[in-house]
Design a protein around this motif. Structure first.
Motif, PDB file in Angstrom:
ATOM      1  N   MET A   1       0.833  -1.208   0.000  1.00  0.00           N
ATOM      2  CA  MET A   1       0.000   0.000   0.000  1.00  0.00           C
ATOM      3  C   MET A   1       0.865   1.254   0.000  1.00  0.00           C
ATOM      4  SD  MET A   1      -2.534   1.400   2.889  1.00  0.00           S
ATOM      5  CE  MET A   1      -3.855   2.500   2.509  1.00  0.00           C
ATOM      6  N   ARG A   2       1.953   1.207   0.776  1.00  0.00           N
ATOM      7  CA  ARG A   2       2.821   2.388   0.858  1.00  0.00           C
ATOM      8  C   ARG A   2       3.459   2.678  -0.501  1.00  0.00           C
ATOM      9  NH1 ARG A   2       6.747   3.392   4.356  1.00  0.00           N
ATOM     10  NH2 ARG A   2       7.663   1.327   4.209  1.00  0.00           N
ATOM     11  N   TYR A  55      -8.400  18.954   6.361  1.00  0.00           N
ATOM     12  CA  TYR A  55      -8.236  17.498   6.375  1.00  0.00           C
ATOM     13  C   TYR A  55      -7.560  17.003   5.097  1.00  0.00           C
ATOM     14  CZ  TYR A  55     -10.270  16.309  10.810  1.00  0.00           C
ATOM     15  OH  TYR A  55     -10.464  16.150  12.162  1.00  0.00           O
ATOM     16  N   LEU A  59      -4.173  15.097   5.287  1.00  0.00           N
ATOM     17  CA  LEU A  59      -4.045  13.763   4.684  1.00  0.00           C
ATOM     18  C   LEU A  59      -2.779  13.702   3.825  1.00  0.00           C
ATOM     19  CD1 LEU A  59      -5.354  10.942   4.065  1.00  0.00           C
ATOM     20  CD2 LEU A  59      -6.358  12.004   2.063  1.00  0.00           C
ATOM     21  N   ILE A  66       4.072   8.833   5.833  1.00  0.00           N
ATOM     22  CA  ILE A  66       4.024   7.366   5.779  1.00  0.00           C
ATOM     23  C   ILE A  66       5.070   6.798   4.806  1.00  0.00           C
ATOM     24  CG2 ILE A  66       2.582   5.435   4.972  1.00  0.00           C
ATOM     25  CD1 ILE A  66       0.162   6.859   6.162  1.00  0.00           C
TER      26      ILE A  66
ATOM     27  N   GLU B  58      -2.286  -3.231   7.388  1.00  0.00           N
ATOM     28  CA  GLU B  58      -0.988  -2.731   7.838  1.00  0.00           C
ATOM     29  C   GLU B  58      -1.189  -1.403   8.574  1.00  0.00           C
ATOM     30  OE1 GLU B  58       1.530  -0.834   4.774  1.00  0.00           O
ATOM     31  OE2 GLU B  58       0.161  -1.743   3.321  1.00  0.00           O
ATOM     32  N   ALA B  60      -0.244   1.597   8.016  1.00  0.00           N
ATOM     33  CA  ALA B  60      -0.601   2.741   7.156  1.00  0.00           C
ATOM     34  C   ALA B  60      -2.110   2.775   6.921  1.00  0.00           C
ATOM     35  CB  ALA B  60       0.138   2.642   5.826  1.00  0.00           C
ATOM     36  N   ALA B  61      -2.712   1.591   6.753  1.00  0.00           N
ATOM     37  CA  ALA B  61      -4.164   1.510   6.552  1.00  0.00           C
ATOM     38  C   ALA B  61      -4.894   1.980   7.803  1.00  0.00           C
ATOM     39  CB  ALA B  61      -4.566   0.091   6.206  1.00  0.00           C
ATOM     40  N   LEU B  63      -3.784   4.093   9.989  1.00  0.00           N
ATOM     41  CA  LEU B  63      -3.622   5.545  10.094  1.00  0.00           C
ATOM     42  C   LEU B  63      -4.641   6.268   9.219  1.00  0.00           C
ATOM     43  CD1 LEU B  63       0.281   5.837  10.004  1.00  0.00           C
ATOM     44  CD2 LEU B  63      -1.199   6.447  11.918  1.00  0.00           C
ATOM     45  N   ILE B  64      -4.874   5.740   8.019  1.00  0.00           N
ATOM     46  CA  ILE B  64      -5.818   6.394   7.108  1.00  0.00           C
ATOM     47  C   ILE B  64      -7.252   6.213   7.602  1.00  0.00           C
ATOM     48  CG2 ILE B  64      -6.709   6.401   4.737  1.00  0.00           C
ATOM     49  CD1 ILE B  64      -3.811   5.660   3.877  1.00  0.00           C
ATOM     50  N   LEU B  67      -7.877   8.626  10.316  1.00  0.00           N
ATOM     51  CA  LEU B  67      -8.025  10.008   9.837  1.00  0.00           C
ATOM     52  C   LEU B  67      -9.405  10.237   9.225  1.00  0.00           C
ATOM     53  CD1 LEU B  67      -6.620  12.733   9.491  1.00  0.00           C
ATOM     54  CD2 LEU B  67      -5.852  11.992   7.259  1.00  0.00           C
TER      55      LEU B  67
END
Lengths: 253, 200
Positions: A1-2, A55, A59, A66, B58, B60-61, B63-64, B67
């Motif tokens: 994903m990153r 936001y 984001l 990240i 994970e 990162a998911a 964290l999103i 948010l």
């Protein structure tokens, strides 16, 4: 994903439509978030606007954080720790602080920094940045000369006319606005020697201040020319194309 | 509309898996938080989905998801200053990653350590932010009740605010972690973990 996030934000050529949409949304949010600053009255609608844009910008801040280890020269834990101290991250955070209630409303002006969030999404800025990067040494030299000149002019005037210039800061202020040819006229020399110094300062000052403009203009011309040359080379037809075209012309004749 | 279809068409199976699981996690956060508020429970229940996204996908998911959840709270309840409370759900998302071992499996010992850390860190962050933003007054009835109780026993303003937050955070974190683990268990194994497109 990153990796997906990284390519979405940074790989400009390969990310296609989603990348462009991402750029547009963040750039538009940065621009729209400045709208409330254009009004003296805070309308209730601005709260929602502020929340939305804040936001989106946050984001973007978090997504860049990240994936910072992909861009940073440091390893994984250190890269994440270093990110908040990078220039763009500091600017991003500064422009968001007034909305979070961390700072007094007098610091509302920090929101203006949001305009800098658009910089990474502007192609023209790449050109500006390249020009300034290439001419960095020359521009810095001129800056040092200008600063030195301001300091010396201010010092001479401060020593010569202590009654007119109450503090050295006043003298620096006078020297700067005279050198840049702004000349508000709120502070001015009254003695003959002072007036003479002022004349000399203005004549030489104009020359010093005009220098960077010439350097930057020349840099821009060079950059534009090289861009045109590059695009011409890319558009230049292949040898086989030329042969085919010539053959076509011969046939027509 | 056609552009949206084109965008969806461009998504890989793995990206679709992430999007669907994250969407479900956001919905779970919103629904549970709403239920907890309406039922006047001594719980917040606004992070089970965040923790679940972390352990299923994970950090990162997580964290999103945190948010997005925070965004909805800001839009419908408190306004932009809610963003500072994102630090609490971000901490939960990052600490929840400790529940998984090197092979990506849940371990009871790790779950307990992670839950304890979430309680400590989120209590401290929440109490500090609450104290700074509203002088220690919370939106949750039970936090205020326990804080007032602590004040009546002679505790200082900040300490009583911390006690109030802690007494709600303990059951809240236990329930949230439990729900997240349940969500992890009911998620088929092929949908868990990062970058699994080759398995789909």
């Amino acid at each position: 994903m990153r990796k997906t996030i990284y390519s979405l934000i940074f790989y400009k050529d390969s990310r296609g439509l989603t990348g462009r949409i991402y750029d547009f949304i963040v750039g538009a949010a940065a621009l729209i978030s400045i709208i409330p600053l254009l009004f003296k009255t805070w309308y209730p609608f601005f709260d929602k606007l502020e929340t939305f844009t804040l936001y989106i910008l946050f984001l973007d801040y978090i997504l860049r954080w990240i994936v910072h280890d992909f861009r940073s020269r440091y390893g994984k834990p250190r890269a994440f720790l270093v990110y908040p101290f990078t220039p763009m991250a500091v600017i991003s955070l500064l422009c968001m602080l007034p909305s979070l209630g961390f700072l007094d409303q007098n610091f509302r002006i920090l929101r203006m920094f949001r305009i800098f969030r658009m910089i990474p999404y502007m192609r023209t800025f790449d050109m500006v940045a390249r020009v300034f990067k290439r001419e960095k040494k020359t521009l810095l030299s001129v800056l040092y000369i200008a600063l030195g000149y301001i300091f010396i002019s201010a010092l001479v005037m401060f020593v010569n006319e202590p009654e007119t210039f109450n503090t050295f800061y006043d003298a620096i202020y006078w020297a700067t606005i005279t050198l840049t040819a702004v000349g508000y006229g709120d502070i001015y020399p009254v003695t003959n020697i002072g007036k003479f110094i002022s004349m000399l300062s203005s004549i030489f000052g104009i020359a010093i201040i005009a220098l960077p403009a010439g350097i930057v203009t020349a840099g821009f011309m060079e950059e534009i020319n090289s861009t045109v040359r590059d695009s011409d080379e890319n558009d230049k037809p292949e040898v086989s194309d030329i042969t085919e075209a010539e053959a076509e012309v011969d046939k027509n004749e | 509309m056609s552009k949206i279809k084109r965008l969806l068409g461009q998504m890989t199976l793995n990206q679709k898996r992430y999007a669907i699981i994250m969407l479900i996690c956001v919905m779970i956060n919103l629904i549970l938080a709403e239920v907890a508020t309406r039922a006047n429970m001594p719980l917040w229940l606004d992070v089970p989905g965040t923790i679940a996204a972390t352990i299923i996908l994970e950090p990162a998911a997580g964290l999103i998801v945190g948010l997005i959840n925070n965004f909805f709270q800001a839009i419908f309840i408190n306004g932009p200053t809610t963003l500072v409370y994102y630090s609490v759900s971000a901490a939960a998302a990052l600490l929840a990653a400790l529940m998984l071992d090197e092979s990506g499996r849940l371990k009871l010992g790790r779950i307990i350590v992670s839950a304890l850390l979430i309680i400590i860190v989120s209590t401290l962050l929440s109490a500090l932010l609450k104290h700074w933003q509203s002088g220690g007054v919370s939106d949750n009835f039970w936090e205020n009740y326990f804080s007032i109780l602590a004040v009546s026993k002679g505790a200082g303003a900040f300490l009583s605010s911390c006690i109030g937050t802690l007494l709600v955070k303990i059951p809240d974190t236990i329930v949230s972690v439990f729900l997240a683990v349940v969500m992890y268990k009911i998620t088929p194994e092929k949908y868990r973990g990062r970058d699994k497109c080759q398995l789909l």
